[in-house]
Design a protein around this motif. Structure first.
Motif, PDB file in Angstrom:
ATOM      1  N   LEU A  43      -0.733 -15.423  -9.481  1.00  0.00           N
ATOM      2  CA  LEU A  43       0.610 -14.053  -9.346  1.00  0.00           C
ATOM      3  C   LEU A  43      -0.517 -13.010  -9.484  1.00  0.00           C
ATOM      4  CD1 LEU A  43       2.797 -14.980 -11.527  1.00  0.00           C
ATOM      5  CD2 LEU A  43       3.118 -14.507  -9.443  1.00  0.00           C
ATOM      6  N   ALA A  44      -1.293 -12.978  -9.333  1.00  0.00           N
ATOM      7  CA  ALA A  44      -2.735 -11.831  -9.931  1.00  0.00           C
ATOM      8  C   ALA A  44      -3.312 -11.883  -8.696  1.00  0.00           C
ATOM      9  CB  ALA A  44      -3.808 -11.918 -10.763  1.00  0.00           C
ATOM     10  N   LEU A  45      -3.135 -12.610  -7.854  1.00  0.00           N
ATOM     11  CA  LEU A  45      -3.752 -12.374  -6.234  1.00  0.00           C
ATOM     12  C   LEU A  45      -2.962 -12.114  -6.113  1.00  0.00           C
ATOM     13  CD1 LEU A  45      -6.143 -15.444  -6.715  1.00  0.00           C
ATOM     14  CD2 LEU A  45      -6.804 -13.364  -6.610  1.00  0.00           C
ATOM     15  N   THR A  46      -2.158 -12.375  -5.105  1.00  0.00           N
ATOM     16  CA  THR A  46      -0.655 -11.748  -5.279  1.00  0.00           C
ATOM     17  C   THR A  46      -0.588 -10.036  -5.186  1.00  0.00           C
ATOM     18  OG1 THR A  46       0.474 -13.631  -5.451  1.00  0.00           O
ATOM     19  CG2 THR A  46       2.024 -11.758  -4.812  1.00  0.00           C
ATOM     20  N   ALA A  47      -0.585  -9.698  -6.675  1.00  0.00           N
ATOM     21  CA  ALA A  47      -0.617  -8.310  -6.778  1.00  0.00           C
ATOM     22  C   ALA A  47      -1.860  -7.604  -6.190  1.00  0.00           C
ATOM     23  CB  ALA A  47      -0.667  -8.068  -8.291  1.00  0.00           C
ATOM     24  N   VAL A  48      -3.217  -8.371  -6.042  1.00  0.00           N
ATOM     25  CA  VAL A  48      -4.337  -7.336  -5.707  1.00  0.00           C
ATOM     26  C   VAL A  48      -4.326  -7.752  -3.799  1.00  0.00           C
ATOM     27  CG1 VAL A  48      -6.934  -7.951  -4.730  1.00  0.00           C
ATOM     28  CG2 VAL A  48      -5.856  -8.751  -7.365  1.00  0.00           C
ATOM     29  N   HIS A  49      -3.499  -8.515  -3.521  1.00  0.00           N
ATOM     30  CA  HIS A  49      -3.097  -8.612  -1.630  1.00  0.00           C
ATOM     31  C   HIS A  49      -1.970  -6.791  -2.333  1.00  0.00           C
ATOM     32  CE1 HIS A  49      -1.831  -9.400   2.166  1.00  0.00           C
ATOM     33  NE2 HIS A  49      -0.801  -9.680   1.710  1.00  0.00           N
ATOM     34  N   GLU A  50      -1.015  -6.944  -2.434  1.00  0.00           N
ATOM     35  CA  GLU A  50       0.079  -5.582  -2.266  1.00  0.00           C
ATOM     36  C   GLU A  50      -0.850  -4.638  -2.395  1.00  0.00           C
ATOM     37  OE1 GLU A  50       2.915  -6.209  -0.943  1.00  0.00           O
ATOM     38  OE2 GLU A  50       2.293  -8.597  -0.747  1.00  0.00           O
ATOM     39  N   MET A  51      -1.232  -3.986  -3.635  1.00  0.00           N
ATOM     40  CA  MET A  51      -2.390  -3.180  -4.274  1.00  0.00           C
ATOM     41  C   MET A  51      -3.685  -2.852  -3.181  1.00  0.00           C
ATOM     42  SD  MET A  51      -2.602  -3.435  -8.291  1.00  0.00           S
ATOM     43  CE  MET A  51      -2.808  -4.591  -8.020  1.00  0.00           C
ATOM     44  N   GLU A  52      -3.922  -3.373  -2.268  1.00  0.00           N
ATOM     45  CA  GLU A  52      -4.675  -3.583  -1.135  1.00  0.00           C
ATOM     46  C   GLU A  52      -4.049  -2.977   0.035  1.00  0.00           C
ATOM     47  OE1 GLU A  52      -7.278  -7.276  -0.513  1.00  0.00           O
ATOM     48  OE2 GLU A  52      -8.584  -6.411  -2.409  1.00  0.00           O
ATOM     49  N   THR A  53      -2.809  -3.080   0.028  1.00  0.00           N
ATOM     50  CA  THR A  53      -2.123  -2.741   1.488  1.00  0.00           C
ATOM     51  C   THR A  53      -2.000  -1.535   1.360  1.00  0.00           C
ATOM     52  OG1 THR A  53      -1.592  -4.944   1.661  1.00  0.00           O
ATOM     53  CG2 THR A  53      -0.040  -3.403   2.000  1.00  0.00           C
ATOM     54  N   VAL A  54      -0.960  -1.048  -0.233  1.00  0.00           N
ATOM     55  CA  VAL A  54      -0.596   0.104  -0.708  1.00  0.00           C
ATOM     56  C   VAL A  54      -1.564   1.367  -0.750  1.00  0.00           C
ATOM     57  CG1 VAL A  54      -0.172   1.219  -2.393  1.00  0.00           C
ATOM     58  CG2 VAL A  54       0.879  -0.007  -1.982  1.00  0.00           C
ATOM     59  N   ARG A  55      -2.977   0.585  -0.646  1.00  0.00           N
ATOM     60  CA  ARG A  55      -4.370   1.500  -1.369  1.00  0.00           C
ATOM     61  C   ARG A  55      -4.615   2.015   0.301  1.00  0.00           C
ATOM     62  NH1 ARG A  55     -10.533   0.702  -4.041  1.00  0.00           N
ATOM     63  NH2 ARG A  55     -11.010   2.902  -3.330  1.00  0.00           N
ATOM     64  N   ALA A  56      -4.644   0.813   1.873  1.00  0.00           N
ATOM     65  CA  ALA A  56      -4.448   1.612   2.850  1.00  0.00           C
ATOM     66  C   ALA A  56      -3.331   2.352   3.415  1.00  0.00           C
ATOM     67  CB  ALA A  56      -4.815  -0.326   3.104  1.00  0.00           C
ATOM     68  N   LEU A  57      -2.809   2.515   2.968  1.00  0.00           N
ATOM     69  CA  LEU A  57      -1.587   3.066   3.206  1.00  0.00           C
ATOM     70  C   LEU A  57      -1.902   4.844   2.656  1.00  0.00           C
ATOM     71  CD1 LEU A  57       1.725   1.328   3.387  1.00  0.00           C
ATOM     72  CD2 LEU A  57       0.875   1.797   4.585  1.00  0.00           C
ATOM     73  N   LEU A  58      -2.179   4.045   1.372  1.00  0.00           N
ATOM     74  CA  LEU A  58      -2.538   5.656   1.024  1.00  0.00           C
ATOM     75  C   LEU A  58      -3.760   6.309   1.191  1.00  0.00           C
ATOM     76  CD1 LEU A  58      -2.288   5.118  -2.884  1.00  0.00           C
ATOM     77  CD2 LEU A  58      -0.569   6.609  -1.706  1.00  0.00           C
ATOM     78  N   ASP A  59      -4.820   5.907   1.851  1.00  0.00           N
ATOM     79  CA  ASP A  59      -5.789   6.082   2.665  1.00  0.00           C
ATOM     80  C   ASP A  59      -5.595   6.661   3.847  1.00  0.00           C
ATOM     81  OD1 ASP A  59      -7.839   5.152   0.458  1.00  0.00           O
ATOM     82  OD2 ASP A  59      -8.109   3.719   1.405  1.00  0.00           O
ATOM     83  N   SER A  60      -4.511   5.538   4.821  1.00  0.00           N
ATOM     84  CA  SER A  60      -4.302   6.367   5.781  1.00  0.00           C
ATOM     85  C   SER A  60      -2.885   7.467   5.932  1.00  0.00           C
ATOM     86  CB  SER A  60      -2.932   5.322   7.071  1.00  0.00           C
ATOM     87  OG  SER A  60      -2.793   5.781   8.044  1.00  0.00           O
ATOM     88  N   ALA A  61      -3.271   8.294   4.855  1.00  0.00           N
ATOM     89  CA  ALA A  61      -1.197   9.340   4.653  1.00  0.00           C
ATOM     90  C   ALA A  61      -2.385  10.124   4.223  1.00  0.00           C
ATOM     91  CB  ALA A  61      -0.610   8.863   3.762  1.00  0.00           C
ATOM     92  N   LEU A  62      -3.799   9.856   3.791  1.00  0.00           N
ATOM     93  CA  LEU A  62      -4.538  11.442   2.524  1.00  0.00           C
ATOM     94  C   LEU A  62      -5.495  11.672   4.236  1.00  0.00           C
ATOM     95  CD1 LEU A  62      -5.368  12.277   0.620  1.00  0.00           C
ATOM     96  CD2 LEU A  62      -7.379  11.278   0.304  1.00  0.00           C
ATOM     97  N   ALA A  63      -5.733  10.638   5.211  1.00  0.00           N
ATOM     98  CA  ALA A  63      -6.650  11.366   6.145  1.00  0.00           C
ATOM     99  C   ALA A  63      -5.711  11.698   7.228  1.00  0.00           C
ATOM    100  CB  ALA A  63      -7.123  10.029   7.153  1.00  0.00           C
ATOM    101  N   GLN A  64      -4.563  11.507   7.161  1.00  0.00           N
ATOM    102  CA  GLN A  64      -3.787  12.257   8.178  1.00  0.00           C
ATOM    103  C   GLN A  64      -2.908  14.025   7.467  1.00  0.00           C
ATOM    104  OE1 GLN A  64      -0.187  10.190   9.174  1.00  0.00           O
ATOM    105  NE2 GLN A  64      -0.547   8.586   9.158  1.00  0.00           N
ATOM    106  N   VAL A  65      -3.506  14.092   5.919  1.00  0.00           N
ATOM    107  CA  VAL A  65      -3.249  15.284   5.267  1.00  0.00           C
ATOM    108  C   VAL A  65      -4.009  16.044   5.895  1.00  0.00           C
ATOM    109  CG1 VAL A  65      -3.387  16.181   2.660  1.00  0.00           C
ATOM    110  CG2 VAL A  65      -1.355  14.825   3.849  1.00  0.00           C
ATOM    111  N   GLN A  66      -5.352  15.485   5.644  1.00  0.00           N
ATOM    112  CA  GLN A  66      -6.741  16.236   5.628  1.00  0.00           C
ATOM    113  C   GLN A  66      -7.388  16.505   7.408  1.00  0.00           C
ATOM    114  OE1 GLN A  66      -9.092  13.308   3.566  1.00  0.00           O
ATOM    115  NE2 GLN A  66      -8.649  14.267   1.586  1.00  0.00           N
ATOM    116  N   ILE A  67      -6.132  15.675   8.452  1.00  0.00           N
ATOM    117  CA  ILE A  67      -7.026  16.036   9.050  1.00  0.00           C
ATOM    118  C   ILE A  67      -6.280  17.981   9.729  1.00  0.00           C
ATOM    119  CG2 ILE A  67      -6.105  16.368  12.071  1.00  0.00           C
ATOM    120  CD1 ILE A  67      -5.629  12.842  11.023  1.00  0.00           C
ATOM    121  N   PRO A  68      -7.464  19.128  10.289  1.00  0.00           N
ATOM    122  CA  PRO A  68      -6.783  20.050  10.232  1.00  0.00           C
ATOM    123  C   PRO A  68      -5.887  20.199  11.789  1.00  0.00           C
ATOM    124  CG  PRO A  68      -9.381  19.936  11.426  1.00  0.00           C
ATOM    125  CD  PRO A  68      -8.843  18.564  10.571  1.00  0.00           C
ATOM    126  N   GLY A  69      -5.330  21.389  11.275  1.00  0.00           N
ATOM    127  CA  GLY A  69      -4.442  21.382  12.467  1.00  0.00           C
ATOM    128  C   GLY A  69      -4.611  21.922  14.045  1.00  0.00           C
TER     129      GLY A  69
END
Length: 84
Positions: A52-78
């Motif tokens: 269960l902990a390894l499953t949670a790690v996998h899910e949180m790594e996916t969330v972290r990748a999504l957050l990193d992608s969203a953060l990169a999109q926010v930080q891109i200058p117009g």
């Protein structure tokens, strides 16, 4: 006098506020990943808890990748606008 009902969020949130929120969410996910990794290390490798902990790690790594992608999109200058 205390307000009982908070003000609604603004209809046009500041991109800096969104960036701060994404950074904070990424930090919470990072901390949760550390806890999940530690729980795997202290449990029996083939136990249900470790699985269960390894499953949670996998899910949180996916969330972290999504957050990193969203953060990169926010930080891109117009894109520069051309004047006519």
């Amino acid at each position: 006098m205390l307000k009982i009902v908070p003000d609604p969020p603004s209809s046009n949130p500041s991109p800096h506020h969104l960036e701060d929120t994404l950074i904070q969410a990424a930090e919470y996910v990072r901390c949760a990943l550390i806890v999940a990794h530690q729980s795997v290390l202290v449990s029996h490798p083939h136990s249900l808890g470790a699985t269960l902990a390894l499953t949670a790690v996998h899910e949180m790594e996916t969330v972290r990748a999504l957050l990193d992608s969203a953060l990169a999109q926010v930080q891109i200058p117009g894109e520069p606008q051309t004047r006519h």
